[in-house]
Design a protein around this motif. Structure first.
Motif, PDB file in Angstrom:
ATOM      1  N   ARG A  60       0.832  -1.214   0.000  1.00 50.16           N
ATOM      2  CA  ARG A  60       0.000   0.000   0.000  1.00 50.16           C
ATOM      3  C   ARG A  60       0.864   1.260   0.000  1.00 50.16           C
ATOM      4  NH1 ARG A  60      -5.241  -0.284   3.571  1.00 50.16           N
ATOM      5  NH2 ARG A  60      -6.240   0.393   1.668  1.00 50.16           N
ATOM      6  N   VAL A  61       1.944   1.235   0.762  1.00 54.75           N
ATOM      7  CA  VAL A  61       2.843   2.387   0.796  1.00 54.75           C
ATOM      8  C   VAL A  61       3.522   2.553  -0.563  1.00 54.75           C
ATOM      9  CG1 VAL A  61       4.943   3.325   1.847  1.00 54.75           C
ATOM     10  CG2 VAL A  61       3.187   2.264   3.289  1.00 54.75           C
ATOM     11  N   ILE A  62       3.973   1.453  -1.134  1.00 58.99           N
ATOM     12  CA  ILE A  62       4.620   1.509  -2.450  1.00 58.99           C
ATOM     13  C   ILE A  62       3.663   2.095  -3.480  1.00 58.99           C
ATOM     14  CG2 ILE A  62       5.556   0.124  -4.348  1.00 58.99           C
ATOM     15  CD1 ILE A  62       6.579  -1.832  -2.131  1.00 58.99           C
ATOM     16  N   LYS A  63       2.419   1.610  -3.491  1.00 62.43           N
ATOM     17  CA  LYS A  63       1.430   2.121  -4.448  1.00 62.43           C
ATOM     18  C   LYS A  63       1.246   3.621  -4.283  1.00 62.43           C
ATOM     19  CE  LYS A  63      -2.659   2.482  -3.367  1.00 62.43           C
ATOM     20  NZ  LYS A  63      -4.002   2.351  -2.840  1.00 62.43           N
ATOM     21  N   ARG A  64       1.092   4.084  -3.062  1.00 60.33           N
ATOM     22  CA  ARG A  64       0.882   5.516  -2.820  1.00 60.33           C
ATOM     23  C   ARG A  64       2.097   6.340  -3.249  1.00 60.33           C
ATOM     24  NH1 ARG A  64      -4.058   7.539  -0.538  1.00 60.33           N
ATOM     25  NH2 ARG A  64      -5.306   5.660  -0.406  1.00 60.33           N
ATOM     26  N   CYS A  65       3.289   5.833  -2.981  1.00 59.21           N
ATOM     27  CA  CYS A  65       4.507   6.546  -3.394  1.00 59.21           C
ATOM     28  C   CYS A  65       4.602   6.649  -4.910  1.00 59.21           C
ATOM     29  CB  CYS A  65       5.743   5.856  -2.830  1.00 59.21           C
ATOM     30  SG  CYS A  65       5.948   6.066  -1.059  1.00 59.21           S
ATOM     31  N   VAL A  66       4.341   5.550  -5.594  1.00 58.53           N
ATOM     32  CA  VAL A  66       4.417   5.548  -7.058  1.00 58.53           C
ATOM     33  C   VAL A  66       3.372   6.489  -7.646  1.00 58.53           C
ATOM     34  CG1 VAL A  66       4.086   4.129  -9.129  1.00 58.53           C
ATOM     35  CG2 VAL A  66       5.457   3.262  -7.225  1.00 58.53           C
ATOM     36  N   LEU A  67       2.134   6.383  -7.187  1.00 55.06           N
ATOM     37  CA  LEU A  67       1.081   7.252  -7.722  1.00 55.06           C
ATOM     38  C   LEU A  67       1.353   8.716  -7.394  1.00 55.06           C
ATOM     39  CD1 LEU A  67      -2.156   5.160  -7.079  1.00 55.06           C
ATOM     40  CD2 LEU A  67      -0.933   5.516  -9.227  1.00 55.06           C
ATOM     41  N   GLY A  68       1.817   8.982  -6.189  1.00 51.60           N
ATOM     42  CA  GLY A  68       2.136  10.358  -5.818  1.00 51.60           C
ATOM     43  C   GLY A  68       3.237  10.932  -6.686  1.00 51.60           C
ATOM     44  N   ALA A  84      13.535  11.304 -23.376  1.00 49.75           N
ATOM     45  CA  ALA A  84      12.346  10.993 -24.171  1.00 49.75           C
ATOM     46  C   ALA A  84      11.316  10.353 -23.239  1.00 49.75           C
ATOM     47  CB  ALA A  84      12.714  10.031 -25.296  1.00 49.75           C
ATOM     48  N   PRO A  85      10.039  10.348 -23.618  1.00 48.48           N
ATOM     49  CA  PRO A  85       9.019   9.776 -22.734  1.00 48.48           C
ATOM     50  C   PRO A  85       9.340   8.367 -22.236  1.00 48.48           C
ATOM     51  CG  PRO A  85       7.956  10.975 -24.487  1.00 48.48           C
ATOM     52  CD  PRO A  85       9.436  10.968 -24.800  1.00 48.48           C
ATOM     53  N   ALA A  86       9.771   7.471 -23.106  1.00 46.60           N
ATOM     54  CA  ALA A  86      10.069   6.099 -22.675  1.00 46.60           C
ATOM     55  C   ALA A  86      11.232   6.078 -21.686  1.00 46.60           C
ATOM     56  CB  ALA A  86      10.373   5.218 -23.880  1.00 46.60           C
ATOM     57  N   GLU A  87      12.237   6.911 -21.914  1.00 45.59           N
ATOM     58  CA  GLU A  87      13.374   6.984 -20.992  1.00 45.59           C
ATOM     59  C   GLU A  87      12.937   7.554 -19.643  1.00 45.59           C
ATOM     60  OE1 GLU A  87      17.142   7.866 -23.882  1.00 45.59           O
ATOM     61  OE2 GLU A  87      15.657   9.470 -23.625  1.00 45.59           O
ATOM     62  N   PHE A  88      12.060   8.538 -19.693  1.00 41.53           N
ATOM     63  CA  PHE A  88      11.549   9.142 -18.463  1.00 41.53           C
ATOM     64  C   PHE A  88      10.770   8.111 -17.646  1.00 41.53           C
ATOM     65  CE2 PHE A  88       8.164  11.361 -16.159  1.00 41.53           C
ATOM     66  CZ  PHE A  88       8.933  12.158 -15.336  1.00 41.53           C
ATOM     67  N   ILE A  89       9.922   7.340 -18.308  1.00 42.96           N
ATOM     68  CA  ILE A  89       9.143   6.312 -17.612  1.00 42.96           C
ATOM     69  C   ILE A  89      10.074   5.281 -16.991  1.00 42.96           C
ATOM     70  CG2 ILE A  89       7.518   4.403 -17.949  1.00 42.96           C
ATOM     71  CD1 ILE A  89       6.131   6.290 -20.027  1.00 42.96           C
ATOM     72  N   ASP A  90      11.093   4.854 -17.736  1.00 41.33           N
ATOM     73  CA  ASP A  90      12.066   3.909 -17.185  1.00 41.33           C
ATOM     74  C   ASP A  90      12.759   4.496 -15.957  1.00 41.33           C
ATOM     75  OD1 ASP A  90      11.474   2.027 -19.110  1.00 41.33           O
ATOM     76  OD2 ASP A  90      13.215   2.489 -20.360  1.00 41.33           O
ATOM     77  N   ALA A  91      13.150   5.766 -16.033  1.00 37.73           N
ATOM     78  CA  ALA A  91      13.824   6.417 -14.909  1.00 37.73           C
ATOM     79  C   ALA A  91      12.898   6.514 -13.701  1.00 37.73           C
ATOM     80  CB  ALA A  91      14.330   7.799 -15.321  1.00 37.73           C
ATOM     81  N   MET A  92      11.622   6.825 -13.939  1.00 43.08           N
ATOM     82  CA  MET A  92      10.649   6.892 -12.842  1.00 43.08           C
ATOM     83  C   MET A  92      10.473   5.522 -12.188  1.00 43.08           C
ATOM     84  SD  MET A  92       9.171   9.917 -12.203  1.00 43.08           S
ATOM     85  CE  MET A  92       7.605   9.474 -11.476  1.00 43.08           C
ATOM     86  N   LEU A  94      12.602   3.033 -12.150  1.00 43.20           N
ATOM     87  CA  LEU A  94      13.827   2.689 -11.433  1.00 43.20           C
ATOM     88  C   LEU A  94      13.918   3.450 -10.112  1.00 43.20           C
ATOM     89  CD1 LEU A  94      16.475   1.130 -11.354  1.00 43.20           C
ATOM     90  CD2 LEU A  94      17.527   3.012 -12.614  1.00 43.20           C
ATOM     91  N   ALA A  95      13.547   4.724 -10.134  1.00 43.98           N
ATOM     92  CA  ALA A  95      13.595   5.524  -8.907  1.00 43.98           C
ATOM     93  C   ALA A  95      12.570   5.038  -7.887  1.00 43.98           C
ATOM     94  CB  ALA A  95      13.356   6.998  -9.236  1.00 43.98           C
ATOM     95  N   ALA A  96      11.377   4.708  -8.356  1.00 45.43           N
ATOM     96  CA  ALA A  96      10.301   4.317  -7.452  1.00 45.43           C
ATOM     97  C   ALA A  96      10.408   2.864  -7.008  1.00 45.43           C
ATOM     98  CB  ALA A  96       8.948   4.556  -8.122  1.00 45.43           C
ATOM     99  N   LEU A  97      10.903   2.013  -7.893  1.00 42.11           N
ATOM    100  CA  LEU A  97      10.939   0.576  -7.622  1.00 42.11           C
ATOM    101  C   LEU A  97      12.326   0.020  -7.947  1.00 42.11           C
ATOM    102  CD1 LEU A  97       7.529  -0.175  -9.345  1.00 42.11           C
ATOM    103  CD2 LEU A  97       7.923   0.081  -6.892  1.00 42.11           C
ATOM    104  N   PRO A  98      13.347   0.426  -7.199  1.00 40.32           N
ATOM    105  CA  PRO A  98      14.721   0.059  -7.558  1.00 40.32           C
ATOM    106  C   PRO A  98      15.024  -1.431  -7.484  1.00 40.32           C
ATOM    107  CG  PRO A  98      14.669   1.118  -5.412  1.00 40.32           C
ATOM    108  CD  PRO A  98      13.293   1.244  -6.000  1.00 40.32           C
TER     109      PRO A  98
END
Length: 116
Positions: A60-68, A84-92, A94-98
């Motif tokens: 639940r905490v992980i979900k809230r962090c990712v959505l936030g 680029a958008p795909a690179e940004f999504i990958d970076a997000m 990785l940052a949120a779910l290392p």
């Protein structure tokens, strides 16, 4: 998802995240129902990943962090920037779910690999 946050629906997404309480009571109820469905989808995915050992922590905490984190990108991310958008999504991701294994969640999802 990308278009909701940063494409044609970006302004609507910002209004949804920050201004939904300004809606009439019936509209708030409708938006809340959609939001609950959206969060339930994410909760299911994150819970499955935790249960499979792909990520560690409270689902639940992980979900809230990712959505936030995703919701806030509408405030600071500028299309046409360094990533680029795909690179940004990958970076997000990785940052949120290392702890996700390499290659999980490749963007965009290949319709063939989903059996579509």
């Amino acid at each position: 998802m990308w278009s909701m946050l940063h494409g044609a629906g970006g302004d609507a997404m910002n209004a949804l995240v920050y201004e939904w309480r300004s809606l009439s009571a019936p509209s708030q109820s409708a938006v809340k129902a959609l939001s609950d469905r959206y969060e339930a989808m994410w909760q299911s995915v994150v819970s499955d990943a935790v249960n499979a050992g792909l990520i560690k922590g409270d689902a639940r905490v992980i979900k809230r962090c990712v959505l936030g984190a995703m919701n806030l990108t509408g405030q600071w991310y500028k299309p046409g920037g360094r990533l680029a958008p795909a690179e940004f999504i990958d970076a997000m991701l990785l940052a949120a779910l290392p702890t996700l294994p390499s290659g999980v969640g490749t963007w965009p999802v290949d319709a063939v690999s989903r059996g579509a």
